[in-house]
Write an enzyme that holds these catalytic residues in place. Sequence first.
Site, PDB file in Angstrom:
ATOM      1  N   ALA A   1       0.841  -1.204   0.000  1.00  0.00           N
ATOM      2  CA  ALA A   1       0.000   0.000   0.000  1.00  0.00           C
ATOM      3  C   ALA A   1       0.867   1.241   0.000  1.00  0.00           C
ATOM      4  O   ALA A   1       2.041   1.198   0.395  1.00  0.00           O
ATOM      5  CB  ALA A   1      -0.903   0.013   1.236  1.00  0.00           C
TER       6      ALA A   1
ATOM      7  N   TYR B   1      -5.407   9.252   2.819  1.00  0.00           N
ATOM      8  CA  TYR B   1      -4.970   7.856   2.951  1.00  0.00           C
ATOM      9  C   TYR B   1      -6.163   6.955   3.292  1.00  0.00           C
ATOM     10  O   TYR B   1      -6.375   5.914   2.644  1.00  0.00           O
ATOM     11  CB  TYR B   1      -3.887   7.754   4.032  1.00  0.00           C
TER      12      TYR B   1
ATOM     13  N   TRP C   1      -1.919   0.754  13.689  1.00  0.00           N
ATOM     14  CA  TRP C   1      -0.717   1.113  14.449  1.00  0.00           C
ATOM     15  C   TRP C   1       0.376   0.019  14.349  1.00  0.00           C
ATOM     16  O   TRP C   1       0.831  -0.521  15.350  1.00  0.00           O
ATOM     17  CB  TRP C   1      -1.068   1.364  15.920  1.00  0.00           C
TER      18      TRP C   1
HETATM   19  N1  NAP Z   1       1.677   0.954   9.111  1.00  0.00           N
HETATM   20  C1  NAP Z   1       0.559   1.092   9.815  1.00  0.00           C
HETATM   21  O1  NAP Z   1       0.558   1.650  10.929  1.00  0.00           O
HETATM   22  C2  NAP Z   1      -0.746   0.545   9.309  1.00  0.00           C
HETATM   23  C3  NAP Z   1      -1.915   0.754  10.042  1.00  0.00           C
HETATM   24  C4  NAP Z   1      -3.120   0.214   9.556  1.00  0.00           C
HETATM   25  C5  NAP Z   1      -3.136  -0.500   8.381  1.00  0.00           C
HETATM   26  N2  NAP Z   1      -1.988  -0.657   7.677  1.00  0.00           N
HETATM   27  C6  NAP Z   1      -2.055  -1.390   6.419  1.00  0.00           C
HETATM   28  O2  NAP Z   1      -1.297  -2.565   6.580  1.00  0.00           O
HETATM   29  C7  NAP Z   1      -0.654  -2.918   5.355  1.00  0.00           C
HETATM   30  C8  NAP Z   1       0.810  -3.159   5.594  1.00  0.00           C
HETATM   31  O3  NAP Z   1       1.388  -1.979   6.137  1.00  0.00           O
HETATM   32  P1  NAP Z   1       2.944  -1.901   6.432  1.00  0.00           P
HETATM   33  O4  NAP Z   1       3.100  -1.098   7.674  1.00  0.00           O
HETATM   34  O5  NAP Z   1       3.552  -3.260   6.315  1.00  0.00           O
HETATM   35  O6  NAP Z   1       3.402  -1.000   5.203  1.00  0.00           O
HETATM   36  P2  NAP Z   1       4.883  -0.539   4.811  1.00  0.00           P
HETATM   37  O7  NAP Z   1       5.879  -1.088   5.761  1.00  0.00           O
HETATM   38  O8  NAP Z   1       4.814   0.927   4.571  1.00  0.00           O
HETATM   39  O9  NAP Z   1       5.088  -1.294   3.432  1.00  0.00           O
HETATM   40  C9  NAP Z   1       4.337  -0.950   2.318  1.00  0.00           C
HETATM   41  C10 NAP Z   1       4.714  -1.901   1.217  1.00  0.00           C
HETATM   42  O10 NAP Z   1       3.945  -1.531   0.066  1.00  0.00           O
HETATM   43  C11 NAP Z   1       4.852  -1.405  -1.002  1.00  0.00           C
HETATM   44  N3  NAP Z   1       4.372  -0.465  -1.988  1.00  0.00           N
HETATM   45  C12 NAP Z   1       4.230   0.869  -1.901  1.00  0.00           C
HETATM   46  N4  NAP Z   1       3.805   1.367  -3.080  1.00  0.00           N
HETATM   47  C13 NAP Z   1       3.693   0.312  -3.920  1.00  0.00           C
HETATM   48  C14 NAP Z   1       3.306   0.161  -5.267  1.00  0.00           C
HETATM   49  N5  NAP Z   1       2.985   1.215  -6.026  1.00  0.00           N
HETATM   50  N6  NAP Z   1       3.277  -1.081  -5.807  1.00  0.00           N
HETATM   51  C15 NAP Z   1       3.629  -2.155  -5.075  1.00  0.00           C
HETATM   52  N7  NAP Z   1       4.033  -2.077  -3.810  1.00  0.00           N
HETATM   53  C16 NAP Z   1       4.050  -0.856  -3.234  1.00  0.00           C
HETATM   54  C17 NAP Z   1       6.149  -0.943  -0.400  1.00  0.00           C
HETATM   55  O11 NAP Z   1       7.198  -1.186  -1.305  1.00  0.00           O
HETATM   56  P3  NAP Z   1       8.556  -0.299  -1.311  1.00  0.00           P
HETATM   57  O12 NAP Z   1       9.412  -0.879  -0.219  1.00  0.00           O
HETATM   58  O13 NAP Z   1       9.099  -0.523  -2.678  1.00  0.00           O
HETATM   59  O14 NAP Z   1       8.141   1.123  -1.048  1.00  0.00           O
HETATM   60  C18 NAP Z   1       6.184  -1.842   0.834  1.00  0.00           C
HETATM   61  O15 NAP Z   1       6.601  -3.130   0.499  1.00  0.00           O
HETATM   62  C19 NAP Z   1      -0.977  -1.795   4.379  1.00  0.00           C
HETATM   63  O16 NAP Z   1      -2.014  -2.217   3.549  1.00  0.00           O
HETATM   64  C20 NAP Z   1      -1.428  -0.655   5.249  1.00  0.00           C
HETATM   65  O17 NAP Z   1      -2.362   0.172   4.582  1.00  0.00           O
HETATM   66  C21 NAP Z   1      -0.792  -0.172   8.116  1.00  0.00           C
END
Ligand code: NAP
Length: 298
Positions: free
Chosen positions: A66, A131, A156
Site C-alpha cells: 500500500a 490515505y 498502528w
Molecule cells: N503501518 C501502519 O501503521 C498501518 C496501520 C493500519 C493498516 N496498515 C495497512 O497494513 C498494510 C501493511 O502496512 P505496512 O506497515 O507493512 O506498510 P509498509 O511497511 O509501509 O510497506 C508498504 C509496502 O507496500 C509497497 N508499496 C508501496 N507502493 C507500492 C506500489 N505502487 N506497488 C507495489 N508495492 C508498493 C512498499 O514497497 P517499497 O518498499 O518498494 O516502497 C512496501 O513493500 C498496508 O495495507 C497498510 O495500509 C498499516
Amino acid sequence: MTGEETARVLVTGATGQVGTELARAAWPAGLTPVMAGRETLDLSAPEAAATVVRDGAFSLVVNPAAYTAVDAAETDEALAERVNGEGPRALAMACATAGIPLIQISTDYVFDGTKAGPYVEDDPVAPLGAYGRSKLAGEVAVRAECPRHVILRTAWVFSAHGKNFVKTMLRLAAEKPELRVVADQHGCPTAAHDIARVVVEIARQIVLDGRDDAWGTYHMAGAGATTWHGFAEAIVAAQAARTGKRPPVHPITTAEFPTPAQRPANSVLDCGKLTRTFGLTPRPWPDTLADVLAELAG
Ligand SMILES: NC(=O)c1ccc[n+]([C@@H]2O[C@H](COP(=O)([O-])OP(=O)(O)OC[C@H]3O[C@@H](n4cnc5c(N)ncnc54)[C@H](OP(=O)(O)O)[C@@H]3O)[C@@H](O)[C@H]2O)c1
C-alpha cells in the site's frame, strides 16, 4: 490438497513490515508463499499488477502492499488512490477471473474516531484523510469485484523493520532529554509478526481446509487499547531496562502536534469476529512489543 502438491500464495509488498513478516512466517506444508516486491508487482500500474496474478497459477493472493505515507497522501491523493484503490481493484478482478480468493489488508483510518467504544466491522466508515479514503476505495473495490475475499483491517503497525513509531521513539529516547507525545488518540498497537501469524492461519483454513463460509471484513489489532503516549511510555520504559536511559514522556494534545492529515481520536478495533470465525486471537500488544524490542536489541 494431498501428497506433494503445494499451493502458491502470491504476497505483495515483500519489503514492507507485514510483507517482511509474511516472508519469514511459519507457513504450513502445502502452502508456498511467493513474495513479490514493487519491481514485479507495482500497484500504481494496476493492469500490469493484474497480469502477475493471471500468469502465476496461484491459489490465493495476499495484498499488504500500500501507499502508507498518511501525511504525504494529503498532497499526493491521486497516487494514493491508484495504489490503494485501483491497484486492489485490479488484483480483485484478476483473482475473480482466476477463481481464487484475495486477502486484502486495510486500516483503522477508515473510521472517523467519533465512536465512544471499540469499532466493529459494520460500523459506519468516514475517513478523515486522503490515505483513509484511498484504503476505503480499495475495500469497496475488493468487495465489488471479488466475492471470495477477506478484508483484514489492522492498526498502528510496528516491527523491527522499516519505519514505524517504535523505531522513532527509540531514536528520540536515545537523542532527546524529554519526549512529547500525543495522548488524546486511542488505538491498538499491532505487531506485523502477529498480523502475519493471523494471515497465514486464515490462508491455511481457506486453501487447505477449503473453508468457503468466512468471506467478509474482519478487525485484527493488538489486544489492549492505549494512546500514542501510553505506547511511547511502554517503549521508553522497556528500553530503559536495557540502556539505563529514561527520558520523561510528556502527554500533549493533538492540537499541540499538528500534522497534514487528521487522525481519528479513537480507532480501537473490536476483534471478536476474527476470534469467533477463525478461532484466532490477537496477542496483547505489550507482549509483542517485547518481542520486537528483543529483536532490535539483537
Ligand atoms: N503501518 C501502519 O501503521 C498501518 C496501520 C493500519 C493498516 N496498515 C495497512 O497494513 C498494510 C501493511 O502496512 P505496512 O506497515 O507493512 O506498510 P509498509 O511497511 O509501509 O510497506 C508498504 C509496502 O507496500 C509497497 N508499496 C508501496 N507502493 C507500492 C506500489 N505502487 N506497488 C507495489 N508495492 C508498493 C512498499 O514497497 P517499497 O518498499 O518498494 O516502497 C512496501 O513493500 C498496508 O495495507 C497498510 O495500509 C498499516
